[in-house]
Scaffold this motif. Structure first.
Motif, short mmCIF file in Angstrom:
data_model
loop_
_atom_site.label_atom_id
_atom_site.label_comp_id
_atom_site.label_asym_id
_atom_site.label_seq_id
_atom_site.Cartn_x
_atom_site.Cartn_y
_atom_site.Cartn_z
N ARG A 1 42.69 39.47 128.05
CA ARG A 1 42.84 39.53 129.55
C ARG A 1 41.84 39.41 130.61
N SER A 2 40.89 40.03 129.88
CA SER A 2 39.22 40.14 130.86
C SER A 2 38.87 38.86 130.80
N LEU A 3 39.48 38.15 129.83
CA LEU A 3 38.78 36.45 130.24
C LEU A 3 39.11 35.44 131.37
N ALA A 4 40.25 36.02 131.53
CA ALA A 4 41.38 34.55 132.50
C ALA A 4 40.38 34.82 133.58
N PRO A 5 40.07 35.69 134.50
CA PRO A 5 39.41 35.56 135.99
C PRO A 5 38.20 34.40 135.71
N ARG A 6 37.64 34.23 134.35
CA ARG A 6 36.07 33.75 134.04
C ARG A 6 36.49 32.24 133.38
N VAL A 7 38.01 32.02 133.01
CA VAL A 7 37.56 30.22 132.57
C VAL A 7 38.31 29.80 133.40
N GLU A 8 37.75 27.98 133.35
CA GLU A 8 37.86 26.95 134.64
C GLU A 8 39.41 26.66 134.92
N PRO A 9 40.01 26.43 135.66
CA PRO A 9 39.24 26.58 137.34
C PRO A 9 38.97 28.62 137.29
N VAL A 10 37.68 28.79 137.64
CA VAL A 10 37.66 30.36 137.85
C VAL A 10 38.57 30.33 138.73
N GLY A 11 39.08 31.87 138.40
CA GLY A 11 39.76 32.73 139.82
C GLY A 11 41.39 32.38 139.97
N THR A 12 41.63 31.38 139.19
CA THR A 12 42.84 31.29 138.65
C THR A 12 43.89 31.57 137.93
N HIS A 13 43.90 32.27 136.57
CA HIS A 13 44.45 32.69 135.55
C HIS A 13 44.21 33.90 136.12
N ASP A 14 45.83 34.45 134.90
CA ASP A 14 45.71 36.43 135.13
C ASP A 14 46.81 36.45 133.87
N GLY A 15 45.78 35.28 132.29
CA GLY A 15 46.15 35.67 131.38
C GLY A 15 45.56 34.81 130.72
N CYS A 16 45.38 35.80 129.26
CA CYS A 16 44.54 34.51 127.91
C CYS A 16 44.70 34.09 126.74
N TYR A 17 45.57 33.49 126.22
CA TYR A 17 45.54 33.96 124.57
C TYR A 17 44.62 33.05 124.34
N LEU A 18 44.26 33.03 123.18
CA LEU A 18 43.16 32.12 122.20
C LEU A 18 43.38 32.68 120.75
N ALA A 19 44.07 31.00 120.54
CA ALA A 19 44.24 31.07 119.13
C ALA A 19 42.79 31.70 117.89
N ARG A 20 43.70 32.19 116.94
CA ARG A 20 42.71 32.68 115.89
C ARG A 20 42.76 32.84 115.39
N THR A 21 43.71 32.64 113.80
CA THR A 21 44.36 33.01 112.65
C THR A 21 45.79 32.25 112.52
N SER A 22 45.60 31.92 111.12
CA SER A 22 47.05 30.93 110.72
C SER A 22 46.96 31.22 109.68
N PHE A 23 48.46 31.98 109.23
CA PHE A 23 49.23 32.48 107.54
C PHE A 23 50.42 30.86 107.67
N LEU A 24 50.04 30.55 106.21
CA LEU A 24 50.74 29.21 105.13
C LEU A 24 51.46 30.11 104.48
#
Length: 389
Positions: free
Chosen positions: A125-148
């Motif tokens: 969540r700390s990244l949310a305000p910094r991703v573009e457009p800056v200051g418009t997001h309040d949550g952040c989920y990023l793909a990291r792993t997968s399971f087959l």
């Protein structure tokens, strides 16, 4: 009317990450048009679908009042739609996930089920305000792993004590994951005699209560390969996982059982209805009907968010009551006010999407940012998160 296309996904949700204070990010243009997952040089494979949508006038104000957003999986279209709100209105974006099915929201991450694997998106969540457009997001989920898992026809999923449980439709069971296996069987209906890859009852939905599986839905109480297909318009059932007994019968292809406000809710999909079931008697009562094959159900405050699908010209839907209204069916999400039992708002996909599988609410996250496994193709740029120097 608000419209969206699947060109530039920007969304996600989150809570505090244990690494939130120790991360930084860099974002820049892709070095090439290469998809990092498939390794192909062409972007056209994932960018050829145009999706047009519209909403009722009160849909955005309703989401804004709840300070929440929606995730909508569309398996035939291969997209995860993210519906958030910002100062400009609806922020509708799409991520590519092949045969996107069940979505499970956890306190620190989410899981997105696909045809052969499950993707895990971690929140920061700390990244949310910094991703573009800056200051418009309040949550952040990023793909990291997968399971087959392989093609197990995984349907709904849920987090059970930080362990992901999956409705394994092909093997007619509930399962969890282990790195040494494709899946670990954990429970199967009492009428299923053995673990076989032949979809005996079309187990599809799972309701958690107090963090553990409590109810599941199946198309029929059959124990033969594909046996559920013959009389599917009237053989659907809800099974109590704890007692190992069938609680209610007689539904038309039911999906998406949920426990909310101490009530059991189920979608009687073949009739296009949201129903409640008395947990003592098994008697069901219709709350509201919507113009679609109902599948995907989430709650927030006094509202239910119900997925609606059009139906294909296949034998799967032959004899189902709602097939008689095929030309009237819509695809999207209907919002039902539980206080009056009426539909009060909607998001509709006019083109590009005909089927919805799952609907999830991200409570308290109005405009999330999601970054999936195909960010280069979808956004033409890459985001890296690394520890600080």
């Amino acid at each position: 009317m608000n419209q969206g296309t699947d060109a530039e996904p920007e969304s996600a949700a989150a809570e505090e990450s244990s690494y939130a204070d120790a991360s930084t990010y860099h974002i820049g243009p892709s070095d090439s048009g290469t998809d990092p997952i498939s390794g192909t040089d062409s972007n056209s494979k994932l960018r050829t679908r145009e999706i047009r949508s519209r909403t009722s006038e009160n849909f955005v104000p309703l989401l804004r009042s709840l300070k929440s957003s929606l995730l909508i999986s569309t398996y035939a279209a291969g997209k995860l739609a993210v519906a958030g709100v910002n100062d400009g209105g609806l922020n509708l974006s799409f991520l590519n996930f092949e045969q996107c099915m069940g979505v499970a929201i956890g306190p620190k991450r989410m899981a997105v089920g696909t045809g052969q694997q499950i993707w895990f998106l971690e929140n920061d969540r700390s990244l949310a305000p910094r991703v573009e457009p800056v200051g418009t997001h309040d949550g952040c989920y990023l793909a990291r792993t997968s399971f087959l898992t392989g093609q197990i026809q995984g349907h709904e999923m849920g987090w059970v004590n930080d362990e992901l449980w999956v409705v394994n439709t092909l093997f007619s069971c509930l399962c969890s994951l282990h790195t040494g296996y494709n899946f670990v069987p954990r429970w199967r209906p009492p009428f299923i005699s053995e673990l076989e890859a032949n979809d005996r009852c079309h187990l599809n939905g799972m309701a958690l209560e107090n963090g553990i599986p409590r109810y599941v839905t199946a198309m029929a109480e059959t124990n033969t390969p594909g046996g559920w297909r013959e009389h599917k318009s009237k053989t659907g059932c809800v099974i109590d996982v704890q007692s190992n007994e069938v609680l209610a019968r007689g539904f038309a292809m039911p999906h998406s059982p949920r426990v909310y406000n101490d009530k059991l809710w189920v979608l009687n999909s073949g009739c296009g209805e949201l129903v409640t079931i008395d947990r003592q008697t098994g008697q069901s009562e219709s709350v509201e009907a919507v113009p679609g094959y109902t599948r995907g159900l989430a709650f927030c405050g006094p509202f239910a968010f119900v997925g609606m699908s059009q139906i294909r010209e296949t034998s799967v839907f032959g004899g189902v009551p709602i097939a008689e209204k095929r030309d009237e069916l819509r695809c999207g999400v209907a919002v039902i006010d539980l206080r009056i039992g009426k539909s009060v708002a909607y998001l509709e996909f006019e083109t590009g999407v005909q089927e919805v599988f799952d609907v999830q609410v991200l409570p308290g996250v109005a405009n999330p940012y999601l970054l999936g496994p195909h960010s280069v193709v979808e956004q033409g740029k890459t985001l890296w998160v690394v520890p600080p120097s």
